[in-house]
Design an enzyme around this catalytic site. Sequence first.
Site, PDB file in Angstrom:
ATOM      1  N   LYS A   1       0.846  -1.205   0.000  1.00 56.83           N
ATOM      2  CA  LYS A   1       0.000   0.000   0.000  1.00 56.83           C
ATOM      3  C   LYS A   1       0.879   1.253   0.000  1.00 56.83           C
ATOM      4  O   LYS A   1       0.641   2.196  -0.747  1.00 56.83           O
ATOM      5  CB  LYS A   1      -0.886   0.009   1.234  1.00 56.83           C
ATOM      6  N   ASN A   2       1.928   1.250   0.813  1.00 56.75           N
ATOM      7  CA  ASN A   2       2.741   2.467   0.958  1.00 56.75           C
ATOM      8  C   ASN A   2       3.702   2.688  -0.195  1.00 56.75           C
ATOM      9  O   ASN A   2       4.385   3.720  -0.226  1.00 56.75           O
ATOM     10  CB  ASN A   2       3.473   2.457   2.304  1.00 56.75           C
TER      11      ASN A   2
ATOM     12  N   ASP B   1       5.444   0.607  11.693  1.00 55.11           N
ATOM     13  CA  ASP B   1       4.162   0.033  11.266  1.00 55.11           C
ATOM     14  C   ASP B   1       3.970  -1.406  11.740  1.00 55.11           C
ATOM     15  O   ASP B   1       2.905  -1.985  11.538  1.00 55.11           O
ATOM     16  CB  ASP B   1       4.034   0.091   9.740  1.00 55.11           C
TER      17      ASP B   1
ATOM     18  N   ARG C   1      -4.046  10.968   5.129  1.00 55.40           N
ATOM     19  CA  ARG C   1      -2.956  11.938   5.137  1.00 55.40           C
ATOM     20  C   ARG C   1      -1.925  11.662   4.058  1.00 55.40           C
ATOM     21  O   ARG C   1      -1.218  12.553   3.629  1.00 55.40           O
ATOM     22  CB  ARG C   1      -2.315  11.924   6.539  1.00 55.40           C
TER      23      ARG C   1
ATOM     24  N   ARG D   1       1.366  14.408  12.365  1.00 50.69           N
ATOM     25  CA  ARG D   1       1.516  14.301  10.907  1.00 50.69           C
ATOM     26  C   ARG D   1       1.874  15.654  10.259  1.00 50.69           C
ATOM     27  O   ARG D   1       1.167  16.151   9.380  1.00 50.69           O
ATOM     28  CB  ARG D   1       0.264  13.722  10.254  1.00 50.69           C
TER      29      ARG D   1
ATOM     30  N   CYS E   1      -3.675  12.667  13.473  1.00 48.59           N
ATOM     31  CA  CYS E   1      -4.467  11.446  13.644  1.00 48.59           C
ATOM     32  C   CYS E   1      -4.000  10.793  14.942  1.00 48.59           C
ATOM     33  O   CYS E   1      -3.106  11.308  15.617  1.00 48.59           O
ATOM     34  CB  CYS E   1      -4.276  10.511  12.455  1.00 48.59           C
TER      35      CYS E   1
ATOM     36  N   ARG F   1      -8.261  -0.031   5.437  1.00 51.09           N
ATOM     37  CA  ARG F   1      -7.461   0.966   4.719  1.00 51.09           C
ATOM     38  C   ARG F   1      -6.182   0.333   4.170  1.00 51.09           C
ATOM     39  O   ARG F   1      -5.660   0.774   3.164  1.00 51.09           O
ATOM     40  CB  ARG F   1      -7.058   2.096   5.674  1.00 51.09           C
TER      41      ARG F   1
END
Length: 428
Positions: free
Chosen positions: A23-24, A309, A93, A122, A117, A401
Amino acid sequence: MISKLFINRTGPLHGRVTVHGAKNAVLPIMAACLLTEERSIVENVPRVSDVLLMADILRGLGVAVDLSGDVLTITPGQYAGTVAPYELVSRMRGSICVLGPLLAKQRTAQVSIPGGCVIGARPIDLHLKGLQRLGATIATEHGYVTATAPQGLRGAQIHLAGMFGSSVLGTGNVMMAATLAHGTTMIEHAACEPEVSDLANCLIAMGARIDGHGSPLIRIEGVPQLHGVRYRIIPDRIEAGTLMIATAMSHGDVWIDGVRIEHLAAVTDKLREANVRVEELDSSVQVSAGSFTQAADVVTLPFPGFPTDLQAQMMALMTISRGVSVLTEKVYPDRFMHVAELNRMGAAITREGSTAIIKGVGRLSGAPVAATDLRASAALILAGLAADNQTEVSGLDHLDRGYENLEGQLTQLGADIRRVREPDETEK
Ligand code: EPZ
């Protein structure tokens, strides 16, 4: 309707599972497609809500986006949009990473300032500092940042060190903008995450001139334009690490396929320290845990350190490991919303600022718990696998997400997890 996961302990996970694309990596690469009018095809895309949201942001700019299976087709054409709106950016974000490519291609960009968040404030000061060094004029008003460069951008020497080390998306934003700048840009203290390297490799395939990516010093030589690309996203190291920790927590024996072993070194090292066996073979790892896991101290750091993460997931493992673990969060000092929820399940965690002390307990007990952010939701699911009686996890919009069907992957390995949709209060 709201969804909940109901999880019952079933004993050791076993079998094989394959990881999805990262995803990132895909989010900044979707933004990079804004740097050209030509069509790009992106493969190995995870079907997660952050990707769907980024697709909506691109469509809002006038870009055609189609997702079928795990393939994204992005056709910018002569898109005219320059604004990424609050109602979309406030939900993710990571969408700040359209700022750099929009500015470089359209010479103006307006992106809602991402709010804070639960994992931290952030900030985007490093993004803005880098773009200013490339010659952009930056204004922040009414909750938006506006960047303009009517004469185009020019290469510069840019130092991107922040209080907490480098910035992953900050490096991405500046690198993307520099690809079309006049002259050469040097980014010092660049982020070294594999997702930054994946973005750089995609930009190079689009005709950009970049070297040094994966190291703290990246050099970009500006070119007049970029062309479309067909690009395959790297595997998701955080999903792989989550599955490795799930296996350890269940004392299981699992093969995880389609990984990049070199992206998992810190996780593998820490799991071995915790008495978990990890065998590496080409693009697979075999994880097997004996009758107990051992406490281990963890410090989260930028790559190649232990990833923030995976902090929550590792904490879940430490709650049932023998001994006392000290876990220090150096990237997002407030990323501890999962502590209270794990303690509701019988864990013994105390927080001292950006450090958590985890005293291993014999058993967790299932309970209704609420996910507060993406990685906390994964940690609560893993804890449910190791808890007596049933665990109910709500707040699945966070989970969806960043994980494509984590419960399906775990069920495939023998877990008892059911997603139940219930009418919410307003529908009763
Ligand atoms: C990326 O976020 C990831 N998100 C995050 O993953 C990940 O946790 C983070 O990198 C760190 O690895 C995506 O790639 C979409 P940072 P990013 O800028 O780039 C501070 C997940 O769970 N900072 O590297 O936004 C910041 O406050 C998500 O998948 C500044 O001070 O993170 C933090 O303390 C969560 N000024 C540290 O740097 C800035 O301008 C690292 O942030 C930018 C950041």
